[in-house]
Design a protein around this motif. Sequence first.
Motif, short mmCIF file in Angstrom:
data_model
loop_
_atom_site.label_atom_id
_atom_site.label_comp_id
_atom_site.label_asym_id
_atom_site.label_seq_id
_atom_site.Cartn_x
_atom_site.Cartn_y
_atom_site.Cartn_z
N ARG A 175 0.85 11.98 32.56
CA ARG A 175 1.91 12.02 31.57
C ARG A 175 3.13 12.75 32.13
O ARG A 175 3.01 13.66 32.94
CB ARG A 175 1.42 12.72 30.32
N ILE A 176 4.29 12.33 31.67
CA ILE A 176 5.54 12.90 32.17
C ILE A 176 6.25 13.57 31.00
O ILE A 176 6.33 13.02 29.90
CB ILE A 176 6.45 11.80 32.78
N ASP A 177 6.77 14.75 31.25
CA ASP A 177 7.46 15.50 30.21
C ASP A 177 8.83 14.87 29.93
O ASP A 177 9.34 14.06 30.72
CB ASP A 177 7.65 16.95 30.65
N PRO A 178 9.45 15.20 28.79
CA PRO A 178 10.72 14.55 28.41
C PRO A 178 11.84 14.74 29.41
O PRO A 178 12.64 13.82 29.64
CB PRO A 178 11.05 15.21 27.06
N TRP A 179 11.95 15.91 30.03
CA TRP A 179 13.04 16.15 30.96
C TRP A 179 12.90 15.29 32.22
O TRP A 179 13.89 14.78 32.75
CB TRP A 179 13.12 17.63 31.33
N THR A 180 11.68 15.15 32.71
CA THR A 180 11.47 14.29 33.87
C THR A 180 11.73 12.83 33.52
O THR A 180 12.28 12.07 34.32
CB THR A 180 10.05 14.46 34.40
N ARG A 181 11.32 12.42 32.31
CA ARG A 181 11.64 11.06 31.87
C ARG A 181 13.15 10.85 31.77
O ARG A 181 13.66 9.77 32.08
CB ARG A 181 10.99 10.79 30.51
N LEU A 182 13.86 11.88 31.36
CA LEU A 182 15.32 11.80 31.31
C LEU A 182 15.90 11.55 32.69
O LEU A 182 16.79 10.69 32.88
CB LEU A 182 15.90 13.09 30.72
N LEU A 183 15.41 12.29 33.68
CA LEU A 183 15.89 12.10 35.06
C LEU A 183 15.60 10.69 35.55
O LEU A 183 16.48 10.02 36.12
CB LEU A 183 15.23 13.14 35.97
#
Length: 482
Positions: free
Chosen positions: A101-109
């Motif tokens: 799973r990827i956290d929201p900030w990494t998904r944003l990047l």
Amino acid sequence: MGNRVGQLCLIVGAVVVVVATTVASINVPLVAVGAVALLLLALFAQRMEGWRWLLALTMALLVGASSKLPALTEASFYPRYAAVAALIVWALHTPERTVTRIDPWTRLLLGALWAMGGLATLSFTWSVVPLETLQRGVALLLLAALVHVLIRFRWSDRATVLADLRVVYLVLSGSALISLGIGLADGTLVAALSYARFEGLYNNPNMLSIVCALTIPLGWTFYRRSRRWVELLGMAPAAVCLLLSQSRTGLIALLVGALWVVLRQGLSRVVRLTAGLAAGLLVAYLVNLLPVLFANPWMRQLELRFTDPTGGDLSNGRTEMWQATIDLWWQNRPALGFGYASRTHLITLASIDESLGTGVSVVHNSYLQLLLELGLAAVAPLALLLLAVGRVALRAPVRRADSGLVWLVVTGLLIQITESAIFGTGQTYPYVFWLVTAGVLRHLPGHRADPDRAAPSPSAAHPPRVHGPVGAGPRRPAPVLP
């Protein structure tokens, strides 16, 4: 102790062979660089898996494509993109891969990188150089895909991130060492000690300084992680090359990045560092070292780089380029720009007005270059990317190995104020910068458990209860005997 001595002898021998091979084969650059690269990788072959070998080859090809040696540049031009694609395919088909799973900030990047790559590729429909834009846009999509695959499947633990980045560090430090060997062979190293700027293996001094400015924080990362002084050896050629390149951008960005890390470590660290620097300067003054140092021709040349207003101002005409870029963009295509990677062809358009005909093809500012090439459409993905990078600079820990990674991110962000490489997919810089940024953001302590810290086991959090034998009734208190 014997292992350390043997490792030291191996490294010293490798350095000697690197310099000798480069000097002896200066007229056959592919032989020289290939032999040196194989030698450096062979030193660590037993510790490297196949994917990391391919990563090392990819970084070597990216370095070669930025070289001043025509044969090496031509041989690396297309294979570098094939190598990036091979890294993606290999990581996707790794049998033991784990989807995390990827956290929201990494998904944003990741989302912003994909958006920037998609916009850049789509811009070939209105670009002044459609084929060039399409090729570079696809290359930017490959970069986004590589970062995505690593974050999604390979970099589930922090140890793998650091092990992969260590391979990058070895290749970059090796390129700095090769640069010194080439400079020794063709005389540019001696010239750089008196009057000229040094470029080494790369096609200009600024390119060399960018690579070295990233190599030094990476070396600090692995020194702080292992506390082995051997890790500092790779920083030495990079530091020498950075100084000889006389790049104000690289030097200032590196120092400001280091200062940022020190400030985040607290007031006490700032006080100790300031006291140490003051004591060192005082000792150098007392032993008359400062006058000797500043009387050196190289030091005088470096001083002139910061004080002599060549080209009308201290920016060497960069401010004029920036103004010309803004005028050319705003007066012609403010919404969508001229197309991704079109800047090198805009000199023809700019020559319509003689006041805009000086140096517009080299913007020397990544952010203004995006406006010129992609217009206001690029503002939103760029802002999201900078927001993610800012989170790394502000929230990532600055202890142990993390201090070097934060140092690199801040340094890389500052370099792009006067250089144009943040999305230059044919260069080494964007791959190193975005991989490090994504790796740090992926493992911020606030997102999930820090892999460096062993999480307490459930049994430790809840000690087991001791029960009596099965079937035993409640125990009665024993009578007190007189």
